[in-house]
Structures are given as structure tokens and as C-alpha cells.
Design a protein around this motif. Structure first.
Motif, short mmCIF file in Angstrom:
data_model
loop_
_atom_site.label_atom_id
_atom_site.label_comp_id
_atom_site.label_asym_id
_atom_site.label_seq_id
_atom_site.Cartn_x
_atom_site.Cartn_y
_atom_site.Cartn_z
N GLY A 44 -10.48 -9.11 -0.67
CA GLY A 44 -9.18 -8.79 -0.08
C GLY A 44 -8.68 -7.43 -0.51
O GLY A 44 -8.18 -6.65 0.31
N LEU A 45 -8.86 -7.10 -1.79
CA LEU A 45 -8.39 -5.82 -2.31
C LEU A 45 -9.13 -4.65 -1.67
O LEU A 45 -8.51 -3.68 -1.22
N PHE A 46 -10.45 -4.74 -1.62
CA PHE A 46 -11.23 -3.61 -1.09
C PHE A 46 -11.11 -3.50 0.43
O PHE A 46 -11.21 -2.39 0.97
N ALA A 47 -10.91 -4.61 1.11
CA ALA A 47 -10.63 -4.53 2.55
C ALA A 47 -9.32 -3.80 2.79
O ALA A 47 -9.20 -2.94 3.68
N THR A 48 -8.31 -4.13 1.97
CA THR A 48 -7.01 -3.49 2.09
C THR A 48 -7.08 -2.01 1.74
O THR A 48 -6.58 -1.16 2.48
N LEU A 49 -7.72 -1.70 0.60
CA LEU A 49 -7.85 -0.31 0.20
C LEU A 49 -8.61 0.51 1.24
O LEU A 49 -8.21 1.64 1.57
N GLY A 50 -9.71 -0.04 1.72
CA GLY A 50 -10.51 0.69 2.70
C GLY A 50 -9.74 1.03 3.95
O GLY A 50 -9.81 2.15 4.47
#
Length: 327
Positions: A44-50
Motif C-alpha cells: 500500500g505504501l509503495f503504491a501510494t508513493l509511486g
């Protein structure tokens, strides 16, 4: 970007999550993002950051505002962030690569948009596949980046071919979640609920694409384990949505064409996986991209088929900087 309300930036980023499935609706993006966080905080974090990084880069480089507002600059960043954390692990270097990789997807989206425009095609998720493929493939050469063994590459030859009802319904939902590199039936269910907010036609296209992928994989004798994990069906879902609900008009011929493409992408998944396997490459969404490009390039010569009017996944233009076309 900074002169605009921060809310507009966040809305554009949320639409970018939905645009992985070619849908800009806010509720669609919200449910998909919720599903990704349900799959694990790192995903979830890396999807959001990306998505945030790719969208911010588009603003900084002056990309057409209508394109940004519809999420067309964020979706490759979303997938790239997920691919990097799932392939390389969660450590500081992954954050650095995510910033660099997701920013470059915005540039590559502009490059491919220019190159494909004369053919009436769009980049789809090719920027994600190219950037993530290069980074994941090259990572083992760098000790400060690589942190373990390669992520497992699907073996198209392993496993039995018997299938049960439990396998079928798990595959139906994981076909949807595997678009985001997640093997989880309940995440796929959450994402399907999000697609329902995009309209009945989109939901049906996704569902029928998933079914077509399962049937084609089973008929060809694919291993049950990989069918259940969604490895053979996620590209079919994307093709079903793209061809069946976005790029072509709503006609019976177009629907049949989309399901043919969904089934064809299943066979192409095995071919590309086998091609990449010797050097630990990853299939990602290449079968969806190649199948959709081939099907849509043929449409002008197939007079029973009709393209959607106006185009449902537009190429950005500078002549109308504040205009965006919903899918």
C-alpha cells in the motif's frame, strides 16, 4: 503544481491508481488503493508513493493538466512502486529507486505517447514494464540495492492440471488482484467492488475477461496452481476492460472481439514468461500491452468493429490544457 490546491493533486493521484484498470473514477481508485493496503502496508505504501511521485513529476515537467487530472500520469508509477518493493524488498535503496523509477515513468509515458500517436495507440502500462523490468533485472549487480534472492518467476510447466470449484472462484478474484502483483482473492474482491463504481459495462468486461482467462488457461492445460494464483488471468482482465469497455464502442461484435483478445493474452502470457525465464525477467503486463496494441491497430481494417467516440483513453494535447476526457 504548488499554486493549485493540494486537493487537486491528491485527486489526480487517486485517479492514477484507478487508471491502472483504465478507470479515473475516484471511488474506483479509492477501493483499489484500499485493497492494496489490505494486501500489506508495504504494498500500500509503495503504491501510494509511486503514484504521488509520478503525478508530481508530471506537474513539475508541465505535462498537460487534463491528462494529469484524469490520472493518466500516475498509474505506471503505482505499479512500479509495487514491483520494486515486491521484487527488491523493503530497505532504503528501494525508496531511492522508487523515486527515480516513478519519475522516469512520466518521461517515458511522454516518449511513448509521441511515438504511438500516429498509430492511434496509447502507452498503456508499457512505461511500468520497461522501467521495472530494467531495474529488477539489474538489481542483483549492485550490493547496495540487492537484498536477497530474486522474486520467484512463474514456471509455466509446473503443477497438475486438475481444477476444483474452490480453484475456480479463487482464480476469478486473484486474476483481478494480480494486475497489481498481489495474490489474494479478497483483495481482488475489493478491487472488483471498486470497478463496479465505474459502471456495469466495466464490471462485466473485467468479470468476463477473468472467466475467459480461466477457461483458456484450463483448456490449454495450464498448471492449476498458477491458474488459482491469477498468473494466467490478470492480463485477460486488463484486455477485457481495455478492449471491451474503453477503446471500442458497446456492440456485440466488439464484446466478442474483446473476449477473443482476453483468451489470446492467456496464451501469450505463457510464451512471454518462457521467453523471460532464462534471465529471471518478469512478465508483468506485457501480454496485455502487446495484445491490446495488436487488436486496436487492426480495428481500422475490421469494418464490423467500431472504436469508441470520443476516444476513451485520450492522448494528451497542449491545445486544451485544462480539459480531460473521462474513461
Amino acid at each position: 503544481m504548488w499554486k493549485r490546491e493540494p486537493l487537486a493533486y491528491l485527486i489526480a493521484s487517486l485517479r492514477g491508481v484507478g487508471q491502472v484498470d483504465l478507470q479515473p473514477q475516484l471511488l474506483t481508485g479509492a477501493f483499489i488503493l484500499a485493497g492494496l493496503w489490505a494486501a500489506g502496508w508495504e504494498i500500500g505504501l509503495f503504491a501510494t508513493l509511486g503514484t504521488l511521485i509520478a503525478t508530481a513529476t508530471a506537474y513539475a515537467l508541465g505535462v498537460d493538466r487534463g491528462s494529469i487530472s484524469q490520472g493518466l500520469q500516475g498509474y505506471s508509477g503505482c505499479l512500479t512502486g509495487i514491483a520494486l518493493v515486491t521484487s527488491l524488498g523493503h530497505h532504503p535503496a528501494t525508496y531511492v529507486l522508487t523515486v527515480v523509477g516513478c519519475a522516469v515513468t512520466t518521461i517515458l509515458t511522454a516518449t511513448l505517447t509521441t511515438l504511438l500517436k500516429p498509430y492511434g495507440l496509447t502507452p498503456l502500462t508499457a512505461p511500468f514494464c520497461l522501467i521495472s523490468g530494467v531495474m529488477v533485472l539489474g538489481a542483483p549487480s549492485f550490493a547496495r540495492i540487492w537484498n536477497g534472492a530474486p522474486a520467484p518467476v512463474a514456471d509455466p510447466t509446473r503443477g497438475d492440471t486438475g481444477i476444483t470449484f474452490s480453484d475456480l472462484w479463487h482464480a476469478f478474484f486473484t486474476n483481478v488482484s494480480q494486475i497489481f502483483l498481489v495474490d489474494s482473492w479478497y483483495v481482488g474482491l475489493i478491487m472488483l467492488i471498486g470497478l463496479a463504481f465505474a459502471g456495469v459495462r466495466v464490471l462485466l468486461a473485467a468479470a468476463l475477461g477473468s472467466v475467459a482467462g480461466i477457461v483458456a488457461a484450463w483448456a490449454l492445460g495450464a498448471p492449476t496452481e498458477l491458474i488459482t494464483e491469477g498468473i494466467y488471468g490478470y492480463n485477460a482482465v486488463l484486455v477485457g476492460i481495455a478492449v471491451g469497455a474503453v477503446f471500442l464502442a458497446n456492440t456485440p461484435w466488439n464484446a466478442a472481439y474483446a473476449m477473443f483478445g482476453a483468451a489470446a493474452s492467456t496464451g501469450l502470457t505463457a510464451a512471454i514468461t518462457s521467453l523471460f525465464k532464462p534471465f529471471n525477467g518478469h512478465t508483468f503486463t506485457w501480454p496485455f500491452i502487446l495484445t491490446t496494441w495488436a487488436l486496436m491497430a487492426a480495428v481500422p481494417q475490421l469494418h464490423r468493429l467500431r472504436a469508441a467516440t470520443p476516444p476513451s483513453h485520450p492522448t494528451p494535447t497542449r491545445s486544451r490544457p485544462e480539459e480531460g476526457t473521462a474513461l
